[in-house]
Design a protein around this motif. Structure first.
Motif, PDB file in Angstrom:
ATOM      1  N   UNK A  46      87.429 147.189  72.726  1.00  0.00           N
ATOM      2  CA  UNK A  46      87.012 147.268  71.324  1.00  0.00           C
ATOM      3  C   UNK A  46      88.229 147.274  70.401  1.00  0.00           C
ATOM      4  N   UNK A  47      89.252 148.039  70.792  1.00  0.00           N
ATOM      5  CA  UNK A  47      90.458 148.129  69.963  1.00  0.00           C
ATOM      6  C   UNK A  47      91.144 146.772  69.862  1.00  0.00           C
ATOM      7  N   UNK A  48      91.239 146.042  70.971  1.00  0.00           N
ATOM      8  CA  UNK A  48      91.858 144.717  70.953  1.00  0.00           C
ATOM      9  C   UNK A  48      91.097 143.786  70.021  1.00  0.00           C
ATOM     10  N   UNK A  49      89.763 143.847  70.073  1.00  0.00           N
ATOM     11  CA  UNK A  49      88.957 142.998  69.198  1.00  0.00           C
ATOM     12  C   UNK A  49      89.174 143.390  67.738  1.00  0.00           C
ATOM     13  N   UNK A  50      89.324 144.677  67.480  1.00  0.00           N
ATOM     14  CA  UNK A  50      89.536 145.158  66.117  1.00  0.00           C
ATOM     15  C   UNK A  50      90.878 144.753  65.542  1.00  0.00           C
ATOM     16  N   UNK A  51      91.861 144.512  66.400  1.00  0.00           N
ATOM     17  CA  UNK A  51      93.191 144.122  65.914  1.00  0.00           C
ATOM     18  C   UNK A  51      93.153 142.803  65.157  1.00  0.00           C
ATOM     19  N   UNK A  52      92.238 141.937  65.526  1.00  0.00           N
ATOM     20  CA  UNK A  52      92.159 140.646  64.851  1.00  0.00           C
ATOM     21  C   UNK A  52      91.624 140.793  63.430  1.00  0.00           C
ATOM     22  N   UNK A  53      90.988 141.935  63.140  1.00  0.00           N
ATOM     23  CA  UNK A  53      90.453 142.170  61.793  1.00  0.00           C
ATOM     24  C   UNK A  53      91.487 142.821  60.875  1.00  0.00           C
ATOM     25  N   UNK A  54      92.573 143.348  61.437  1.00  0.00           N
ATOM     26  CA  UNK A  54      93.622 143.967  60.624  1.00  0.00           C
ATOM     27  C   UNK A  54      94.557 142.861  60.145  1.00  0.00           C
ATOM     28  N   UNK A  59     104.848 133.362  51.616  1.00  0.00           N
ATOM     29  CA  UNK A  59     104.036 134.451  52.156  1.00  0.00           C
ATOM     30  C   UNK A  59     103.223 133.940  53.331  1.00  0.00           C
ATOM     31  N   UNK A  60     103.215 134.724  54.413  1.00  0.00           N
ATOM     32  CA  UNK A  60     102.405 134.406  55.583  1.00  0.00           C
ATOM     33  C   UNK A  60     101.459 135.576  55.812  1.00  0.00           C
ATOM     34  N   UNK A  61     100.181 135.275  56.006  1.00  0.00           N
ATOM     35  CA  UNK A  61      99.203 136.305  56.366  1.00  0.00           C
ATOM     36  C   UNK A  61      98.873 136.139  57.842  1.00  0.00           C
ATOM     37  N   UNK A  62      98.829 137.271  58.570  1.00  0.00           N
ATOM     38  CA  UNK A  62      98.558 137.240  60.008  1.00  0.00           C
ATOM     39  C   UNK A  62      97.681 138.427  60.388  1.00  0.00           C
ATOM     40  N   UNK A  63      96.992 138.292  61.520  1.00  0.00           N
ATOM     41  CA  UNK A  63      96.236 139.424  62.056  1.00  0.00           C
ATOM     42  C   UNK A  63      97.188 140.270  62.889  1.00  0.00           C
ATOM     43  N   UNK A  64      96.788 141.522  63.169  1.00  0.00           N
ATOM     44  CA  UNK A  64      97.618 142.403  63.997  1.00  0.00           C
ATOM     45  C   UNK A  64      97.723 141.877  65.423  1.00  0.00           C
TER      46      UNK A  64
END
Length: 107
Positions: free
Chosen positions: A20-28, A40-45
């Motif tokens: 669950x935590x790994x999946x949530x990292x893509x939302x950060x 500027x570059x935007x990226x997921x965690x």
């Protein structure tokens, strides 16, 4: 001492939480900048690049090398921030676990 079934059950729950935590990292989302905000570059965690913004003042053939260097710097800044966000999220998850020093999750 806990029996083997308790230990296996706990390990299974930890694995579910890690998933669950790994999946949530893509939302950060994190943002890396270079050149005083010109790039500027935007990226997921998780490290997925979401977007790129280049200030119009940089779009000149003569400045192509400078722009490329700034984009690389912004990507690296975003990756660093993504790693920090990921580490912070995983630390929250493993805070109560009796892990040996230096042990890192996920495996």
């Amino acid at each position: 001492m806990k029996d083997l079934n308790d230990i296996l059950g706990m390990a299974s729950r930890v694995q579910e939480e890690l998933t669950k935590a790994q999946a949530g990292l893509d939302a950060i989302e994190v943002e890396g900048k270079s050149g005083g905000g010109l790039v500027t570059v935007r990226a997921s965690a998780k490290g997925r690049i979401i977007g790129l913004s280049v200030d119009d003042s940089l779009i000149d053939v003569a400045d192509k090398g400078v722009m490329e260097d700034l984009i690389v710097a912004a990507f690296n800044d975003a990756r660093k921030k993504a790693d920090e966000a990921s580490g912070s999220e995983m630390a929250k998850l493993t805070a109560g676990l009796p892990l040996p020093p230096g042990f890192k999750l996920p495996f």
